[in-house]
Scaffold this active site. Structure first.
Site, mmCIF file in Angstrom:
data_model
loop_
_atom_site.group_PDB
_atom_site.id
_atom_site.type_symbol
_atom_site.label_atom_id
_atom_site.label_comp_id
_atom_site.label_asym_id
_atom_site.label_seq_id
_atom_site.Cartn_x
_atom_site.Cartn_y
_atom_site.Cartn_z
ATOM 1 C CB CYS A 1 -0.947 -0.006 1.195
ATOM 2 S SG CYS A 1 -1.965 -1.495 1.285
ATOM 3 C CG HIS B 1 -3.465 2.941 1.955
ATOM 4 N ND1 HIS B 1 -3.929 2.479 0.737
ATOM 5 C CD2 HIS B 1 -3.613 1.899 2.828
ATOM 6 C CE1 HIS B 1 -4.339 1.242 0.872
ATOM 7 N NE2 HIS B 1 -4.157 0.858 2.128
ATOM 8 C CG ASN C 1 -6.849 -1.342 1.150
ATOM 9 O OD1 ASN C 1 -6.083 -1.053 0.246
ATOM 10 N ND2 ASN C 1 -6.408 -1.664 2.364
#
Length: 324
Positions: free
Chosen positions: A112, A249, A279
């Site tokens: 990420c 993020h 996500n």
């Protein structure tokens, strides 16, 4: 001296959208359970597109927006943990798809944090004076790594890609950076274990599904990442009041809420879109950036100061303060 700047931003997501209600039909969950804990309402899931397919769409958009030919691009970096294959790289596939015959291309694996790590790397390539234009993409098809019977992970993730065109500039735009890794805590978020299968080695099970210790990752984000962001601002020549927006993020809306309090910056400056995307790992920041540009929130005219911060598997975390 040569500097680098972000000149264009673009994003692409699969057409298919899977809502929380859709998930409730195949597992023991509900829209209320997911959205109240994460802020996520839906996610884009590919039917047959690969990670390179998604990234290719982003690269084509960037070239079109900039009025450039693919031959003008010097390098392509793709941040991903869901490559089409280890060899050739996803970046090499994208290079071939768009005809960027003069570009070298490679993948970067930092989960990420991947887009931030890749963007920091691209900045150095441009600063070398050797390269003038590059494409940096975060692209993921995380749906292919999930155990869809495990609601603790499968409800969180989505597929998508985003990226930027980075080019040479006479003025400084990348103002500060902090890149970090702690491999000793890496087992709290894993995916795609490579098994041994030669006749000269003991075989291991190929544990291919994404696995996460949710509480450990949550605590890591609001403690280590928040401290890192605060330290970066304190050590830079930029005050927290000077930062127009923070693009973090997109993992969980609660993380953004707590992060705002931890770093003592107005919550309204923390942009969010995980509600529609979930996500998307390395793709989350560039998708958010591209959407913010399309909405006119971020202008790409050098008038705004933006903090980008990624964090996740590795464990990795990294932040950039950029004049954009």
């Amino acid at each position: 001296m040569v500097f680098a700047r972000i000149a264009q931003a673009a994003a692409y997501a699969p057409e298919q959208v899977i809502t929380n209600d859709d998930l409730s039909e195949i597992m023991d969950t509900s829209d209320e359970w997911i959205s109240s804990r994460t802020g996520i309402k839906g996610r884009h899931i590919t039917r047959d597109e690969t990670t390179s397919d998604l990234g290719t769409q982003v690269a084509k958009q960037l070239l079109s927006k900039a009025g450039l030919s693919a031959e003008d691009i010097d390098f392509i970096i793709v941040a991903t943990i869901t490559p089409d294959s280890f060899m050739p790289s996803t970046a090499a596939r994208i290079q071939a798809n768009i005809g960027a015959v003069n570009a070298f291309a490679f993948d970067m694996t930092a989960a990420c944090s991947g887009f931030v790590f890749a963007l920091a790397t691209a900045d150095k390539f441009i600063q070398s004076g050797i390269y003038k234009k590059g494409i940096v993409i975060g692209a993921e098809t995380l749906s292919k790594t999930l155990d869809w019977s495990d609601r603790s992970t499968s409800v969180l993730f989505g597929d998508g890609a985003g990226g930027v065109l980075i080019e040479a500039s006479e003025t400084k735009h990348f103002l500060a950076e902090s890149l970090n890794t702690d491999g000793s805590r890496g087992q709290s978020l894993t995916s795609g274990k490579v098994g041994l299968s030669s006749p000269f080695s003991e075989k291991e099970d190929d544990d291919k599904f994404l696995k996460m210790e949710g509480r450990a990752i949550f605590d890591f984000a609001i403690r280590d990442v928040a401290e890192s962001i605060k330290a970066l601002i304190d050590e830079s020549e930029v005050s927290s009041e000077d930062i127009d927006y923070l693009l973090l993020h997109q993992a969980n809306i609660r993380i953004l809420d707590k992060m705002a309090r931890k770093v003592d910056i107005d919550r309204d400056k923390f942009l969010a879109n995980m509600m529609e995307y979930g996500n998307t790992s390395a793709a989350s920041i560039p998708i958010l950036l591209a959407e913010s540009v399309d909405k006119g929130i971020i202008k790409l005219d050098g008038s705004q100061t933006v903090l980008l911060s990624g964090f996740g598997g590795g464990l990795t975390w990294g932040s950039l303060i950029v004049k954009i």
